[in-house]
Structures are given as C-alpha cells and as structure tokens.
Scaffold this active site. Structure first.
Site, PDB file in Angstrom:
ATOM      1  CB  THR A 191      -0.885   0.061   1.238  1.00 11.70           C
ATOM      2  OG1 THR A 191      -1.825  -1.080   1.115  1.00 11.70           O
ATOM      3  CG2 THR A 191      -1.487   1.224   1.672  1.00 11.70           C
ATOM      4  NE  ARG A 201      -9.054  -7.349   3.373  1.00  9.35           N
ATOM      5  CZ  ARG A 201      -8.215  -6.358   3.398  1.00  9.35           C
ATOM      6  NH1 ARG A 201      -7.938  -5.652   2.316  1.00  9.35           N
ATOM      7  NH2 ARG A 201      -7.202  -6.367   4.497  1.00  9.35           N
ATOM      8  N   GLY A 253     -10.249  -3.337   2.991  1.00  9.80           N
ATOM      9  CA  GLY A 253      -9.297  -3.223   4.167  1.00  9.80           C
ATOM     10  C   GLY A 253      -9.324  -1.911   4.780  1.00  9.80           C
ATOM     11  CG  ASP A 254      -5.902  -0.446   6.978  1.00 11.17           C
ATOM     12  OD1 ASP A 254      -5.873  -1.053   5.906  1.00 11.17           O
ATOM     13  OD2 ASP A 254      -5.161   0.264   7.119  1.00 11.17           O
TER      14      ASP A 254
END
Ligand code: ASP
Length: 354
Positions: free
Chosen positions: A193, A221, A223-224
């Site tokens: 990332t 899904r 993520g953050d």
C-alpha cells in the site's frame, strides 16, 4: 529606516504559530510495510524501490517548499507511487481471488476534516484522485464499486482498461496462494500500500492512502486503506496519519484516528511532562513517537502487523512499524530528505528544527 523596522516587526508578528521560527513544512511517505528479507533484496531491486520512493518524495517536497498546499503534495506523491508497478496501488495492485484488481483509496484535508474515499474500483488509473473528487464534488465521503466508477465517469475520469493494473509478479502471487493454499501474508511478504502525509507552510495538514488490498481477497473484502479513521486521518489540531498493514486489525483499532486523538489531547495539554521523567521525554518528537508506537503496539497485541507514517503540526515526521521493514521516506524544511526500507536506517532526526 524607522518605517522599515516597523514593517519588519509587523511581518514578524504575523508569523504562524511557531512564533520566532520560519514557516515549516514536512512530508512523509510509505510504500508498504512487511516482513522484508534483506537477503532477498538485490542491489538492483533496492535501487528501483528507492528511486520511485525518491521521485514521490521529491514531487511532494517541491510543492511544499514552494509554499503549495499539503493536499496537493499528498496527491502528487501518491500518484507517482500508484503509477509505479512496484507498489500495491494503481498499476501493480494485487489480485483478488477472482483474478481482478480492485482498488481502494482515501484522502483527508486537516483544515476542515473534509474527506473522500473509494473502494472496489477497477477502472480508475489513480484512485487517490477519484477519492479527492468524491471529497470536493459530491456530498458524500465514501463510494464503492460500480457506483464509484459511474461517479468517476460523470466527473470526466477516463475508463482505464483493467489489464493496465495487472503485472506478472502479482498474478504469480495469486497463483501461488491458490496452488499452495497460502495466506496473503505468505505471498505478499509486504503490504505494498502507498500513502503520504504532509504539513504545509500555512500549517495545514493532509493524509492519503491508496491500495489494491491483499492478494486473494474475496467477497468484496475492503481493508483499512479507504476507511477514514482506520487507514487515513488528518486534523490540523492533531496530526496526519496514513497506515499500511493487515487492514482488519487497523480497522478494529481505528489506528489513524486513535493516533490523532491521543496527540490532540497531548497538544491540548501543551504536552505532558510526567514527574520524574527523563528530560528527553518532554520532547515533542519523543512524545509523538511514543503515541504512534503505543497504538501500533495495540495492533500487535490483537495479532496484526504493519506501520504508520505521522506528521504533526510542529513538523515531526514519524515512522512506526512492527514489521522488519517499511518502504518509506521523509523530507522537511530543515533539509531532511531520505528514503529507507529496513528498520533503523534513518540518518536524520524526525524534527525540522532539531
Ligand atoms: N492495509 C491494506 C489492506 O488491508 C494492505 C496494505 O497495507 O498493503 O487492504
């Protein structure tokens, strides 16, 4: 002469908050944290990563040095890393279980805490710019999937063919994950990332994060990285944070907001200096680092790993990670300019005026 002195005095009085000091700026970037093995890092590979990190750092630093906005610096740095196939964002994003690349990004302006985010986008070359357009040209904060892509088209974004994002190395990682029944951590080794945080000369802060998520992700899904408060947060009163790591844990801790909230309390209290503390514990850099480390320790306690970059209103540029390495860089108005990969490689102090 008298008039000149009076004018100079007036100019001095109208300096920003850090009274007698020249205006500061500060920038930190990351290209993912993870269990990086120094032995597997050939000199060529290292040079390639360092070159792209340096390009991203320089692009953002130039804007800040010339008096530009933190938001523009953050976007400029992230776009360069999204366009590089080396990082897990934009081109070079990891593959989902179904063999697609689904991109997530978020951005936040510390001036007014306006924010924009997108998730599950497949046809936008630079998701960070779409996230910013959500922030500035919609009444929303977070758009996902097809809706986010329709919004992009309505705002004039070109439709990028999905093949653009695919790279052989990421495809091989997905195939290995499936064939050997591995987890994303086994094949990714690092979370690639990308993110940037900045303080500009006007005292404004910004944070942004962009990712392809984790290899083999399924069922939509997310993520953050695109979650304001988990992977990204900016508040002029506290700090700017961008995270990378095992997203589920960063969401549960609310990492980026948690760091900002703790720093806001500390700054509101004019920094805490506990009785009997060592002199260096009263130092802003020390305390900012301690806050970031404490929140990362919380992530680790739950079983997660990764890292954060943090910039504070007084210009500290902090890294904290519980992995062996984090692709990262920082530049400040005091002449700090460095990129690093493994732990403890920094040469300079984190603070512009130290
Ligand atoms: N935090 C990202 C996610 O969980 C992964 C990364 O940092 O590379 O999607």
């Amino acid at each position: 002469m008298k008039k000149l002195l009076a004018l100079m005095a007036l100019a001095l009085m109208s300096q920003p908050a850090f009274a007698d000091e020249a205006p500061k700026w500060s920038l930190a970037i990351h290209g993912g944290a993870g269990t990086l093995d120094p032995k597997q890092m050939t000199p060529e590979k290292r040079a390639a990563y360092e070159a792209d990190l340096q390009r991203a750092l320089d692009a953002g630093a130039k804007i800040l040095a010339e008096g530009g906005d933190a938001m523009d610096a953050v976007k400029a740095a992230i776009v360069i890393m999204e366009d590089s196939p080396l990082f897990n964002a934009g081109k070079g994003a990891v593959f989902t279980w179904d063999g697609t690349n689904e991109l997530d990004a978020s951005i936040m302006d510390g001036r007014d805490r306006s924010a924009g985010a997108v998730a599950g986008v497949k046809t936008v070359k630079n998701p960070i710019l779409l996230a910013d357009t959500v922030r500035t040209q919609s009444e929303h904060v977070f758009l996902v999937g097809k809706g986010a892509e329709d919004f992009a088209v309505s705002k004039g974004f070109a439709v990028t063919p999905p093949e653009y994002f695919a790279t052989p190395a990421r495809r091989e990682a997905l195939e290995r994950l499936k064939a050997e029944k591995l987890s994303a951590l086994d094949v990714d080794h690092k979370f690639g990332t990308v993110g940037a945080v900045a303080l500009d000369q006007k005292g404004n802060m910004a944070a942004g994060t962009s990712t392809g998520g984790m290899t083999g992700k399924r069922w939509g899904r997310v993520g953050d990285a695109p979650m304001i408060g988990a992977g990204t947060y900016a508040d002029n009163r506290a700090c700017a944070v961008s995270a990378t790591g095992w997203g589920e844990y960063f969401i549960r801790v609310g990492v980026a907001h948690e760091i900002c909230a703790r720093l806001r309390v500390l700054q509101g209290a004019n920094w805490l200096f506990p009785k009997g503390a060592e002199p260096e514990q009263g130092d802003r850099t020390y305390q900012s680092q301690a806050v970031a480390d404490a929140v990362m320790a919380d992530v680790e306690e739950l079983g997660g790993d990764g890292g954060v970059i943090v910039v504070t209103p007084s210009g500290e540029a902090i890294f904290s990670f519980n992995t062996t390495g984090m692709y990262r860089g920082r530049a400040t108005s005091a002449g700090v300019n460095e990129v690093a990969i493994f732990g403890g490689e920094e040469k300079a102090s984190a603070t512009p005026d130290h």
